[in-house]
Design an enzyme around this catalytic site. Structure first.
Site, mmCIF file in Angstrom:
data_model
loop_
_atom_site.group_PDB
_atom_site.id
_atom_site.type_symbol
_atom_site.label_atom_id
_atom_site.label_comp_id
_atom_site.label_asym_id
_atom_site.label_seq_id
_atom_site.Cartn_x
_atom_site.Cartn_y
_atom_site.Cartn_z
ATOM 1 N N TYR A 197 -13.366 9.770 -13.032
ATOM 2 C CA TYR A 197 -14.234 8.654 -12.760
ATOM 3 C C TYR A 197 -15.593 9.194 -13.243
ATOM 4 C CZ TYR A 197 -10.964 5.935 -10.492
ATOM 5 O OH TYR A 197 -9.734 5.082 -10.172
ATOM 6 N N SER B 295 -6.978 -3.359 -8.830
ATOM 7 C CA SER B 295 -7.211 -4.432 -9.651
ATOM 8 C C SER B 295 -6.611 -5.594 -8.993
ATOM 9 C CB SER B 295 -6.561 -4.183 -10.787
ATOM 10 O OG SER B 295 -6.815 -4.955 -11.905
ATOM 11 N N GLY C 198 -8.715 -7.383 -13.043
ATOM 12 C CA GLY C 198 -9.817 -7.078 -13.870
ATOM 13 C C GLY C 198 -10.690 -8.412 -13.954
ATOM 14 N N LEU D 70 -9.913 -11.471 -13.983
ATOM 15 C CA LEU D 70 -9.212 -12.792 -14.449
ATOM 16 C C LEU D 70 -8.971 -13.878 -13.328
ATOM 17 C CD1 LEU D 70 -7.518 -13.742 -17.086
ATOM 18 C CD2 LEU D 70 -5.529 -13.175 -15.956
ATOM 19 N N LEU D 71 -8.765 -13.298 -12.130
ATOM 20 C CA LEU D 71 -8.598 -14.091 -11.118
ATOM 21 C C LEU D 71 -9.777 -14.341 -10.302
ATOM 22 C CD1 LEU D 71 -5.172 -12.529 -10.094
ATOM 23 C CD2 LEU D 71 -5.445 -14.863 -10.785
ATOM 24 N N GLY D 72 -10.883 -13.958 -10.786
ATOM 25 C CA GLY D 72 -12.198 -14.126 -9.816
ATOM 26 C C GLY D 72 -13.055 -15.186 -10.617
ATOM 27 N N GLY D 73 -12.660 -15.998 -11.148
ATOM 28 C CA GLY D 73 -13.499 -17.381 -11.837
ATOM 29 C C GLY D 73 -14.009 -17.107 -12.995
#
Length: 329
Positions: free
Chosen positions: A54, A212, A216, A218-221
């Site tokens: 990272y 995830s 990434g 996609l499901l966060g509005g």
């Protein structure tokens, strides 16, 4: 939902939310990273999850160094934090700079300890499967590190169910504790772990830490954020790559979240945290508000009626449940 739980079959107490640090370096600079870690610890999140690779947007190892400086700034922090990092992905150009050979595991652990400025790693996770290294070799290296006090527990990431079984049976043969946690990608869009990874983990007493959980972003509005011009993470990566295929479903999902008066990101997190066999979720916040939102999601479980509606929107694989029943007619 309880805030703390045991890490699989161990006696180690961990928060059900883990602070993921993949955004540190490139997306979150060091001062902001320090504020995030301070805030998460103050709110009770005691797991800090990272990986030796990272920070690659700056250079590999950068994130561990950031965490190391944060730990060193307070005499009590190291004892308060359950520190998790990973080994296995490529760290250099050499043929032995990746994988799970005994040589690389031990060398990578020593390097992580130096960067983190600590004497021990609480959870040392194999970042991916290495089919070229035998389990005897892997466990020989891990046993050495545990025996030296440099590693407390061993975990895995991105393993298949049969990898978990093979790893655990090999460890059992050597009279070792073996794998205590598996970190896998799992969310409403990606439900494949329900087939074999989650059942295997439950059978062996292995904790499941989900990465995830919002696919990434996609499901966060994402649709609302794109319309407002506020999308950051959800405008790139796996969210952007899959949005076209899921647009109608995601639009309906966001309408439903609005209908029940909840933020889509909180609904997605609450759903993952409600799933059988899931120990906790690794969140990757960029702001303190993201941390607070995740805590609110933990404190506000989805109802049975909401789970049923989400299952209708995002059906499980096949007939649902675990393999092989999920595909037997």
């Amino acid at each position: 939902m309880t805030f703390y739980t045991q890490l699989g079959r161990t006696g180690l107490k961990v928060s059900r939310l883990a602070l993921g640090t993949v955004n540190f370096g490139g997306r979150v600079d060091e001062p902001e990273a320090n504020k995030l870690m301070d805030h998460a610890l103050e709110r009770g999140i005691n797991v800090v999850d990272t990986a030796n690779m990272y920070g690659w947007r700056v250079y590999k190892g950068h994130t561990e160094e950031v965490i190391g400086r944060w730990l060193a700034a307070s005499a009590s922090r190291r004892d308060e934090v359950v520190l998790a990092t990973k080994v296995g992905n490529e760290m250099g150009p050499g043929p032995n700079d990746e994988g799970l050979s005994a040589r690389h595991i031990i060398a990578a652990c020593e390097a992580s300890l130096r960067r983190l400025g600590t004497d021990w790693i609480d959870l040392y996770q194999m970042h991916r499967v290495d089919h070229t290294s035998s389990w005897d070799e892997v466990w020989q290296a891990m046993e050495q590190l545990v025996g030296q006090g440099k590693v407390r527990y061993v975990g895995s990431s991105n393993f298949a169910g049969w990898n978990l079984a093979a790893a655990q049976e090999s460890a059992r043969h050597r009279h070792l504790l073996g794998v205590v946690s598996e970190q896998c990608g799992y969310n409403l869009v990606t439900r494949f772990p329900e087939l074999e990874v989650l059942p295997a983990a439950q059978a062996y007493g292995i904790a499941v830490l989900v990465w995830s959980p919002l696919h990434g972003g996609l499901l966060g509005g994402v649709i609302r954020k794109l319309a407002e011009g506020t999308a950051v993470k959800s405008a790139q990566g796996r969210a952007a790559a899959t949005l076209d295929d899921w647009r109608d479903t995601i639009a309906e999902y966001e309408r439903y979240c609005h209908e029940i008066g909840r933020d889509p990101a909180q609904v997605g997190l609450s759903w993952v945290l409600s799933r059988p066999g899931v120990t906790g979720v690794v969140i990757g916040p960029r702001t303190e508000e993201h941390v607070d939102g995740a805590i609110q999601a933990l404190e506000t479980p989805v109802s049975e009626a909401e789970i049923a509606r989400l299952d209708a929107l995002f059906p499980p694989v096949g007939r649902g449940g675990s393999a092989p029943h999920a595909w037997i007619a």
